[in-house]
Enzyme design. Sequence first.
Site, short mmCIF file in Angstrom:
data_model
loop_
_atom_site.label_atom_id
_atom_site.label_comp_id
_atom_site.label_asym_id
_atom_site.label_seq_id
_atom_site.Cartn_x
_atom_site.Cartn_y
_atom_site.Cartn_z
N GLU A 241 41.83 2.82 -4.48
CA GLU A 241 41.34 4.10 -5.02
C GLU A 241 40.88 5.00 -3.88
O GLU A 241 41.11 6.21 -3.90
CB GLU A 241 40.22 3.84 -6.05
CG GLU A 241 40.77 3.08 -7.24
CD GLU A 241 39.83 3.02 -8.43
OE1 GLU A 241 38.73 3.57 -8.38
OE2 GLU A 241 40.24 2.39 -9.44
N GLU A 242 40.21 4.41 -2.87
CA GLU A 242 39.75 5.21 -1.72
C GLU A 242 40.94 5.92 -1.07
O GLU A 242 40.87 7.10 -0.71
CB GLU A 242 39.05 4.29 -0.72
CG GLU A 242 38.76 4.98 0.61
CD GLU A 242 37.79 4.22 1.50
OE1 GLU A 242 37.12 3.30 1.02
OE2 GLU A 242 37.70 4.58 2.70
N ARG A 243 42.05 5.20 -0.93
CA ARG A 243 43.20 5.77 -0.20
C ARG A 243 43.94 6.82 -1.04
O ARG A 243 44.37 7.85 -0.50
CB ARG A 243 44.11 4.63 0.26
CG ARG A 243 43.45 3.89 1.39
CD ARG A 243 44.06 2.58 1.78
NE ARG A 243 43.21 1.96 2.79
CZ ARG A 243 43.22 0.67 3.11
NH1 ARG A 243 44.04 -0.16 2.51
NH2 ARG A 243 42.41 0.21 4.04
#
Length: 385
Positions: A241-243
Amino acid sequence: MLLTHEHEELRRTVERFCREQLNPYVDAWEEAGDFPAHEVFRKLGDLGLLGLTKPEAVGGAGLDYSYSVVMAEALGACRCGAVPLSIGVQTDMATPALARFGSAELQQEFLAPAIAGEMVACIGVSEPSAGSDVAAIRTTARKDGGDYVIDGGKLWITNGAQADWMCCLASTSDGAPHRNKSLIVVPMRTKGVSVARRLRKLGMHASDTAQVHFDGVRVPQRHRIGDEGQGFTYQMLQFQEERLWAAANALRGLDNAIADTIEYTRERRIFGRSVLDNQVVHYTLAELQTEVEALRALVYRATGLYVAGQDVTQLASMAKLKAGRLTREVSDKCLQFWGGMGYTWDNPVARLYRDGRLASIGGGADEVMLSIISKIAGTLPRGQA
Ligand SMILES: Cc1cc2nc3c(=O)[nH]c(=O)nc-3n(C[C@H](O)[C@H](O)[C@H](O)COP(=O)(O)OP(=O)(O)OC[C@H]3O[C@@H](n4cnc5c(N)ncnc54)[C@H](O)[C@@H]3O)c2cc1C
């Protein structure tokens, strides 16, 4: 990914927030090297923007991940990278594992206030001796009675100086490095937690980035997120999700840099015509616009598959890689067309040049993305990271 009326509503709300609540203050915050995270997050919380994809039981909206991606992209309307980064840490980097695997009690205590904007969160993975090689972290959490006692420290912690709690990765046993770690919620005001220093950086000036030390920090074992020994796996999931968030967040900044450059070069006249009328200039800008649209298509495709329940580790890594590289290319090429004006501190393209450099380093460097893509493609030599 299909954009509905609801997505467009959300986009407009976030853009308005950037225009009215962030952009008038961005220059002062950049100058001060900080921004009032609690104040800004409270306003975002009131609008329901800090928990779009989080469960309704803790105040979230229970929407699918496409809404996070739309918000990440719309936050690009903010005229600096630092404040969106801080918001992204809160919504998509420090909290996904807690929302997915944390106990109901832990979620009520830490996730609900983070969604309401009453608490600021940070994510503690990187350390002085371990960034790319996450498995090599040295922070330990030793069991003692009903507590963990945490020793070690974290480096490069976004929101670190202002945060109320950290989602901290620590080794909870001596076993194999991928199976001996846990994610633990560490309240930052606990005895033994100290913010060693705020780091001076090339860009992202309004975002506080801190070094944090843990010296015999006691937290109850119920602060562990999910199962013991699963922290590395949870963090790898959280990285997806961060990426995706990071790649989506890059898009608008790139659009803005190109649009600003078109406007400037159209007005600026040299050798009897506008700079934009030189074919090398408008062709280059056309090429960059095409690349940005290709990145947008990749981000939307990865998001669509993620929402459909597929593992998008490879696509999210590709999107993050491309976003980092393209941000460097767009900011460098656009800056060039501004001449000396591009080299001035307050120029928006110069700010993207500084802020955007992080995209190829933070949340996994380009080379880490390449090794993940190769590993999934089956081309990485065995035993190599
Ligand atoms: C402004 C900022 C904010 C950050 N915020 C956070 C945060 O909130 N929380 C957090 O936990 N971390 C955060 N980070 C840390 C960030 O995720 C790390 O900096 C990043 O993962 C790289 O780790 P490192 O700096 O230790 O570089 P290293 O691991 O020392 O790597 C150095 C370089 O080695 C190369 N390299 C790495 N792996 C390979 C490979 N397999 N093959 C070939 N070359 C390779 C790359 O070029 C890499 O840049 C932040 C960093 C910055 C600068």
